[in-house]
Design an enzyme around this catalytic site. Sequence first.
Site, PDB file in Angstrom:
ATOM      1  N   ALA A  64     -63.760   0.140 -15.158  1.00  0.00           N
ATOM      2  CA  ALA A  64     -64.918   0.729 -14.487  1.00  0.00           C
ATOM      3  C   ALA A  64     -64.777   0.468 -12.990  1.00  0.00           C
ATOM      4  CB  ALA A  64     -66.192   0.084 -15.019  1.00  0.00           C
ATOM      5  N   GLY A 109     -62.832  -0.911 -18.895  1.00  0.00           N
ATOM      6  CA  GLY A 109     -63.287   0.407 -19.353  1.00  0.00           C
ATOM      7  C   GLY A 109     -62.132   1.324 -19.749  1.00  0.00           C
ATOM      8  N   GLU A 112     -61.345   0.307 -23.145  1.00  0.00           N
ATOM      9  CA  GLU A 112     -62.438   0.804 -24.014  1.00  0.00           C
ATOM     10  C   GLU A 112     -62.294   2.308 -24.270  1.00  0.00           C
ATOM     11  OE1 GLU A 112     -65.204  -1.138 -21.368  1.00  0.00           O
ATOM     12  OE2 GLU A 112     -66.084  -2.217 -23.053  1.00  0.00           O
ATOM     13  N   GLU A 132     -63.170  -8.421 -17.517  1.00  0.00           N
ATOM     14  CA  GLU A 132     -64.602  -8.486 -17.196  1.00  0.00           C
ATOM     15  C   GLU A 132     -65.138  -9.894 -16.974  1.00  0.00           C
ATOM     16  OE1 GLU A 132     -63.342  -6.232 -19.158  1.00  0.00           O
ATOM     17  OE2 GLU A 132     -64.511  -4.393 -19.151  1.00  0.00           O
TER      18      GLU A 132
HETATM   19  N1  COA Z   1     -62.522  -0.374  -9.515  1.00  0.00           N
HETATM   20  C1  COA Z   1     -62.460   0.071  -8.247  1.00  0.00           C
HETATM   21  N2  COA Z   1     -61.306   0.196  -7.562  1.00  0.00           N
HETATM   22  C2  COA Z   1     -60.178  -0.161  -8.190  1.00  0.00           C
HETATM   23  C3  COA Z   1     -60.164  -0.646  -9.509  1.00  0.00           C
HETATM   24  C4  COA Z   1     -61.410  -0.727 -10.184  1.00  0.00           C
HETATM   25  N3  COA Z   1     -61.500  -1.128 -11.456  1.00  0.00           N
HETATM   26  N4  COA Z   1     -58.885  -0.920  -9.867  1.00  0.00           N
HETATM   27  C5  COA Z   1     -58.121  -0.616  -8.792  1.00  0.00           C
HETATM   28  N5  COA Z   1     -58.890  -0.167  -7.775  1.00  0.00           N
HETATM   29  C6  COA Z   1     -58.462   0.265  -6.453  1.00  0.00           C
HETATM   30  C7  COA Z   1     -58.138  -0.943  -5.577  1.00  0.00           C
HETATM   31  O1  COA Z   1     -59.305  -1.477  -5.003  1.00  0.00           O
HETATM   32  C8  COA Z   1     -57.200  -0.304  -4.572  1.00  0.00           C
HETATM   33  O2  COA Z   1     -57.975   0.382  -3.624  1.00  0.00           O
HETATM   34  P1  COA Z   1     -57.577   0.318  -2.036  1.00  0.00           P
HETATM   35  O3  COA Z   1     -56.217   0.959  -1.984  1.00  0.00           O
HETATM   36  O4  COA Z   1     -58.662   1.118  -1.389  1.00  0.00           O
HETATM   37  O5  COA Z   1     -57.540  -1.129  -1.682  1.00  0.00           O
HETATM   38  C9  COA Z   1     -56.448   0.737  -5.375  1.00  0.00           C
HETATM   39  O6  COA Z   1     -57.246   0.971  -6.542  1.00  0.00           O
HETATM   40  C10 COA Z   1     -55.076   0.262  -5.839  1.00  0.00           C
HETATM   41  O7  COA Z   1     -55.257  -0.973  -6.502  1.00  0.00           O
HETATM   42  P2  COA Z   1     -54.419  -2.294  -6.135  1.00  0.00           P
HETATM   43  O8  COA Z   1     -55.223  -3.470  -6.598  1.00  0.00           O
HETATM   44  O9  COA Z   1     -54.005  -2.278  -4.706  1.00  0.00           O
HETATM   45  O10 COA Z   1     -53.133  -2.064  -7.052  1.00  0.00           O
HETATM   46  P3  COA Z   1     -52.156  -3.175  -7.657  1.00  0.00           P
HETATM   47  O11 COA Z   1     -51.031  -2.428  -8.247  1.00  0.00           O
HETATM   48  O12 COA Z   1     -51.881  -4.235  -6.669  1.00  0.00           O
HETATM   49  O13 COA Z   1     -53.011  -3.892  -8.825  1.00  0.00           O
HETATM   50  C11 COA Z   1     -54.443  -3.883 -10.772  1.00  0.00           C
HETATM   51  C12 COA Z   1     -53.351  -3.146  -9.965  1.00  0.00           C
HETATM   52  C13 COA Z   1     -54.871  -2.956 -11.899  1.00  0.00           C
HETATM   53  C14 COA Z   1     -53.883  -5.188 -11.347  1.00  0.00           C
HETATM   54  C15 COA Z   1     -55.649  -4.195  -9.860  1.00  0.00           C
HETATM   55  O14 COA Z   1     -56.002  -3.004  -9.162  1.00  0.00           O
HETATM   56  C16 COA Z   1     -56.869  -4.678 -10.581  1.00  0.00           C
HETATM   57  O15 COA Z   1     -56.918  -5.813 -10.985  1.00  0.00           O
HETATM   58  N6  COA Z   1     -57.886  -3.798 -10.729  1.00  0.00           N
HETATM   59  C17 COA Z   1     -59.143  -4.138 -11.325  1.00  0.00           C
HETATM   60  C18 COA Z   1     -59.032  -4.213 -12.827  1.00  0.00           C
HETATM   61  C19 COA Z   1     -60.334  -4.639 -13.459  1.00  0.00           C
HETATM   62  O16 COA Z   1     -60.838  -5.712 -13.245  1.00  0.00           O
HETATM   63  N7  COA Z   1     -60.880  -3.740 -14.294  1.00  0.00           N
HETATM   64  C20 COA Z   1     -62.072  -3.989 -15.067  1.00  0.00           C
HETATM   65  C21 COA Z   1     -63.271  -3.589 -14.327  1.00  0.00           C
HETATM   66  S1  COA Z   1     -64.722  -3.919 -15.314  1.00  0.00           S
END
Ligand code: COA
Length: 258
Positions: A64, A109, A112, A132
Amino acid sequence: MEKHVKLEILDKIAIVAIDRQEALNALNTELIMELGAVFDEISKNDSVGCVIIKGEGKAFVAGADIAEMLVKNQEEGEIFGRDTSQVFLKISNYKKPVIAAVNGYALGGGLELALACDIRYASKKAKFGFPELGLGITPGFSGTQRLPRLVGSSIAKEMIFSSAIIDADEAYRIGLVNKVFDGENLFDECLKLAKKISENGQIALEYAKTAIDDGLKKSLEEGIALENKLFGMCFATEDQKEGMQAFLDKRPAVFKNK
Ligand code: COA
């Protein structure tokens, strides 16, 4: 016109592509509503025999949208969870099979969403997990309910309580995904499966999905009674006569789906 969710119908296969690559396909309200609208459209198209959901770019769906959730209060949080769960129920209750083509991150999400599908095929690069609890929330789009039903409560608790991210081989080992493929083969393998599914008798296909999904909510005896009923209903169709006659004639069946 959808901005983040593209629908393409190739023969009898509906391909739903999630495309919000700047946020690794994170689910914001707009995207979730679009996904629901796309499934409403697919539901009206009787020619569709199978759906594939895929993520564009390097992620399936990275969860999400955290920036959108940051400012929500209790009521808004509950509504967000409820509305999204309704969209995911629309997917799991859709009468034909839905395959998740998990090409990369399927977190929160995103996992999910994959769990709302009937079948999950993954690329070797796929990663799964529920981050989460590390964000101070529980999974909110039905993950606490769907994951234990699929992999058992002990494995589900380990994944959710620890926020561990697992790779595709581990996801396969615990029964979270059906098969794992090299990234370049993933979509073709999903298409192959979807084609095979959509060439079968479509009424029997719907009955089989109903028997499995509704049967799992019942006792064994009640589930078997449901199967008996649906099995009997097949004999009222032209497809049953055609399928069996084609076998005896040693030719491929031509189903009319009647
Ligand atoms: N919500 C909002 N933005 C998100 C996102 C999310 N769940 N997941 C990734 N993004 C965005 C990042 O903020 C980043 O934006 P920016 O370029 O404006 O900074 C962009 O997507 C790329 O993500 P980034 O973190 O730079 O990529 P990465 O390859 O280094 O890492 C992940 C990938 C998936 C490990 C990391 O993005 C992450 O941990 N995301 C969140 C996952 C999460 O907690 N999901 C559950 C939410 S309830």
